[in-house]
Design a protein around this motif. Structure first.
Motif, PDB file in Angstrom:
ATOM      1  N   UNK A  59       4.436 -80.849 -29.066  1.00 13.33           N
ATOM      2  CA  UNK A  59       4.758 -81.535 -27.812  1.00 13.33           C
ATOM      3  C   UNK A  59       4.746 -80.552 -26.643  1.00 13.33           C
ATOM      4  N   UNK A  60       5.301 -79.386 -26.861  1.00 10.02           N
ATOM      5  CA  UNK A  60       5.293 -78.357 -25.816  1.00 10.02           C
ATOM      6  C   UNK A  60       3.858 -77.916 -25.527  1.00 10.02           C
ATOM      7  N   UNK A  61       3.074 -77.698 -26.587  1.00  8.19           N
ATOM      8  CA  UNK A  61       1.688 -77.245 -26.415  1.00  8.19           C
ATOM      9  C   UNK A  61       0.850 -78.270 -25.665  1.00  8.19           C
ATOM     10  N   UNK A  62       1.173 -79.544 -25.836  1.00  7.58           N
ATOM     11  CA  UNK A  62       0.400 -80.608 -25.195  1.00  7.58           C
ATOM     12  C   UNK A  62       0.805 -80.834 -23.741  1.00  7.58           C
ATOM     13  N   UNK A  63       1.865 -80.152 -23.308  1.00  6.53           N
ATOM     14  CA  UNK A  63       2.361 -80.308 -21.944  1.00  6.53           C
ATOM     15  C   UNK A  63       1.677 -79.315 -21.017  1.00  6.53           C
ATOM     16  N   UNK A  64       1.143 -79.781 -19.914  1.00 10.64           N
ATOM     17  CA  UNK A  64       0.496 -78.905 -18.941  1.00 10.64           C
ATOM     18  C   UNK A  64       1.569 -78.249 -18.079  1.00 10.64           C
ATOM     19  N   UNK A  65       1.453 -76.953 -17.929  1.00 13.41           N
ATOM     20  CA  UNK A  65       2.454 -76.204 -17.189  1.00 13.41           C
ATOM     21  C   UNK A  65       2.269 -76.262 -15.685  1.00 13.41           C
ATOM     22  N   UNK A  66       3.324 -75.886 -14.964  1.00 15.65           N
ATOM     23  CA  UNK A  66       3.275 -75.751 -13.507  1.00 15.65           C
ATOM     24  C   UNK A  66       2.993 -74.286 -13.207  1.00 15.65           C
ATOM     25  N   UNK A  67       1.877 -74.017 -12.548  1.00 12.89           N
ATOM     26  CA  UNK A  67       1.448 -72.639 -12.336  1.00 12.89           C
ATOM     27  C   UNK A  67       1.426 -72.282 -10.848  1.00 12.89           C
ATOM     28  N   UNK A  68       1.868 -71.077 -10.496  1.00 14.00           N
ATOM     29  CA  UNK A  68       2.542 -70.098 -11.351  1.00 14.00           C
ATOM     30  C   UNK A  68       4.056 -70.305 -11.351  1.00 14.00           C
ATOM     31  N   UNK A  69       4.640 -70.330 -12.519  1.00 16.02           N
ATOM     32  CA  UNK A  69       6.083 -70.476 -12.648  1.00 16.02           C
ATOM     33  C   UNK A  69       6.518 -69.803 -13.944  1.00 16.02           C
ATOM     34  N   UNK A  70       7.794 -69.477 -14.020  1.00 13.49           N
ATOM     35  CA  UNK A  70       8.339 -68.943 -15.259  1.00 13.49           C
ATOM     36  C   UNK A  70       8.430 -70.030 -16.313  1.00 13.49           C
ATOM     37  N   UNK A  71       8.788 -71.238 -15.896  1.00 13.14           N
ATOM     38  CA  UNK A  71       8.995 -72.326 -16.838  1.00 13.14           C
ATOM     39  C   UNK A  71       7.743 -72.654 -17.632  1.00 13.14           C
ATOM     40  N   UNK A  72       6.562 -72.437 -17.058  1.00 17.89           N
ATOM     41  CA  UNK A  72       5.329 -72.772 -17.775  1.00 17.89           C
ATOM     42  C   UNK A  72       5.135 -71.908 -19.008  1.00 17.89           C
ATOM     43  N   UNK A  73       5.801 -70.780 -19.077  1.00 19.55           N
ATOM     44  CA  UNK A  73       5.658 -69.911 -20.240  1.00 19.55           C
ATOM     45  C   UNK A  73       6.115 -70.615 -21.513  1.00 19.55           C
ATOM     46  N   UNK A  74       7.043 -71.546 -21.382  1.00 20.48           N
ATOM     47  CA  UNK A  74       7.528 -72.264 -22.562  1.00 20.48           C
ATOM     48  C   UNK A  74       6.465 -73.165 -23.169  1.00 20.48           C
ATOM     49  N   UNK A  75       5.487 -73.590 -22.398  1.00 19.79           N
ATOM     50  CA  UNK A  75       4.454 -74.466 -22.937  1.00 19.79           C
ATOM     51  C   UNK A  75       3.140 -73.725 -23.198  1.00 19.79           C
ATOM     52  N   UNK A  76       3.190 -72.392 -23.058  1.00 20.61           N
ATOM     53  CA  UNK A  76       1.989 -71.590 -23.347  1.00 20.61           C
ATOM     54  C   UNK A  76       2.236 -70.538 -24.423  1.00 20.61           C
ATOM     55  N   UNK A  77       3.443 -70.552 -25.017  1.00 19.70           N
ATOM     56  CA  UNK A  77       3.763 -69.549 -26.027  1.00 19.70           C
ATOM     57  C   UNK A  77       2.869 -69.696 -27.254  1.00 19.70           C
ATOM     58  N   UNK A  78       2.343 -68.601 -27.729  1.00 16.06           N
ATOM     59  CA  UNK A  78       1.478 -68.611 -28.905  1.00 16.06           C
ATOM     60  C   UNK A  78       1.940 -67.538 -29.886  1.00 16.06           C
TER      61      UNK A  78
END
Length: 463
Positions: A444-463
């Motif tokens: 679910x997190x991976x499928x969410x598009x992040x807000x760029x540039x922001x710190x919060x987007x790191x949660x949906x781009x973690x690999x």
């Protein structure tokens, strides 16, 4: 049998206020007794004034950070008395607001100290006039919501220390302050006082502050404190305090088997809190207590906040369940819904988010890495983690780091915990708490598009 009130509440803090107003909205005749300012620890001497001091303390960093963005260097100076007066004015304003809310809800406020005479009778004392004859009232149901108070260790000279209660009343800013304790209150005040210009020596018993938080949160906060110039001294044991002839305080402590001594203007004792049960007359009503692993007593209650007496209840810190303001409010409202609203319900204590307004800030929801592995086994937990310099500091040159972390159940990819260290951690984790509460997965997190540039987007781009 006829009673004076349907509900009598002892303590006008977060839990008591929430319960009394909700019960009154259902038509109950409600009274609430409070011998101190209305609002409780959070409003009067905790969350609210402390957060205002956090804001104030950050300006010293911002003035310096601005230089990296082309602003001219300035030499800022703090007016301590103006700050403390402004904070006190805001606290009084909020307290008056709560008094108005009680009146609007139809709750009778008594500026008196209440204690139990028996399981339906209360005695009300006027703290301003101890010689006045106490008044007695009866109630069908009684709610105890008296909160907690700071504790101090039993060492010689500890009376020379202050607690967080007195931090908001200091007539002048300490030049040098020693802070005892490793919990969130001590960590927050260490950042506050350093940012306001004091030299801070932080004495903790362990090797890292914030025991119980995720290990990466502990390490991130520790490194951030050190980078900000706070002198954190771990593995220490306080032995004595002594007031000197010059008026400062001699602090003696043991470390690595050797005694060391420092001299400071002020010693803040923030080693923990305990339920404020003294003088309540609990024994007169036969109310049972329980003790935690430290031997600290609290009121024993069931899932509906009921004591062993069917018509006496307790919520908030005096029950030592989850000692957070929003939890006390939730417990108070659930109690009122159950007892007066014909809607029996209890509070779910799973996945309660929490924050530490330290510098850097930290926040978490769900299980720590250690808790998840203890619950499921090491091979069934996967951790996603990233640490990086936040974009804001790409021009300031400051040695600041953000840490974001997901604790995930390996097979189902269910997110068991979310942790962060860095600016706006509380704001970000509040949103993450909704996802965790709803059972979100890593997919679910991976499928969410992040807000760029922001710190919060790191949660949906973690690999």
């Amino acid at each position: 049998m006829s009673y004076d009130y349907d509900l009598f509440v002892i303590g006008a803090g977060s839990g008591g206020l929430a319960a009394s107003k909700r019960a009154a909205s259902y038509g109950a005749k409600v009274a609430i007794a409070e011998a101190d300012k209305v609002g409780g620890t959070c409003v009067i001497r905790g969350c609210v004034p402390k957060k205002l001091l956090v804001y104030a303390s950050k300006f010293s960093h911002l003035y310096h950070d601005a230089e990296g963005y082309g602003w001219r260097e300035v030499d800022p100076k703090l007016n301590w008395q103006k700050l403390i007066k402004a904070v006190d004015n805001e606290v009084n304003r909020l307290s008056q607001l709560h008094i108005g809310f009680l009146a609007k809800a139809g709750v009778e406020l008594m500026p008196l100290r209440a204690s139990l005479v028996d399981d339906h009778t209360l005695e009300l004392h006027n703290p301003q006039n101890p010689d006045q004859t106490p008044r007695r009232v009866t109630a069908a149901k009684i709610l105890i919501a008296v909160g907690g108070e700071a504790i101090k260790p039993k060492v010689p000279g500890i009376e020379h220390s202050i607690t967080s209660r007195e931090m908001f009343l200091l007539p002048k800013k300490p030049k040098r302050i020693a802070i005892l304790g490793a919990g969130y209150i001590s960590v927050e005040f260490a950042g506050i006082m350093k940012g306001l210009g004091s030299e801070v020596i932080h004495l903790i018993r362990g090797d890292r502050p914030l025991r119980g938080f995720d290990i990466d949160v502990q390490e991130g906060i520790y490194q951030g404190m050190v980078n900000h110039g706070i002198d954190v001294r771990g593995l220490t044991s306080l032995t004595s305090l002594q007031r000197t002839k010059k008026g400062n305080i001699r602090v003696a402590y043991e470390r690595d088997g050797e005694e060391s001594v420092i001299k400071v203007d002020t010693v803040l004792c923030a080693i923990g809190r305990s339920p404020k049960l003294s003088g309540l007359g609990l024994e007169n009503a036969g109310i049972q207590l329980k003790a935690n692993e430290r031997g600290i007593a609290s009121i024993a209650v069931d899932e509906y906040s009921r004591t062993n007496q069917a018509h006496i209840f307790a919520v908030g810190d005096c029950t030592d369940r989850v000692n957070l303001t929003p939890v006390a409010i939730a417990e108070g409202r659930a109690f009122a819904d159950t007892e007066f609203g014909n809607n029996p319900r209890s509070v779910n204590y799973d996945n309660i988010p929490s924050a530490v307004f330290s510098q850097p800030e930290a926040a978490s929801v769900g299980l720590t890495e250690a808790q998840a592995k203890a619950k499921l086994g090491e091979d069934k937990v996967k951790v996603y983690r990233a640490s990086f310099r936040p974009m804001f500091h790409s021009l300031t040159g400051a040695n600041e780091k953000v840490m974001v972390k997901l604790v995930v159940e390996q097979q189902t990819e269910w997110i068991m915990g979310v942790h962060m260290v860095g600016d706006y951690a509380a704001e970000i984790i509040q949103g993450m708490a909704i996802a965790v509460k709803m059972g979100a997965t890593k997919k679910d997190f991976d499928a969410t598009i992040g807000i760029h540039p922001s710190t919060a987007e790191e949660f949906v781009t973690l690999r």
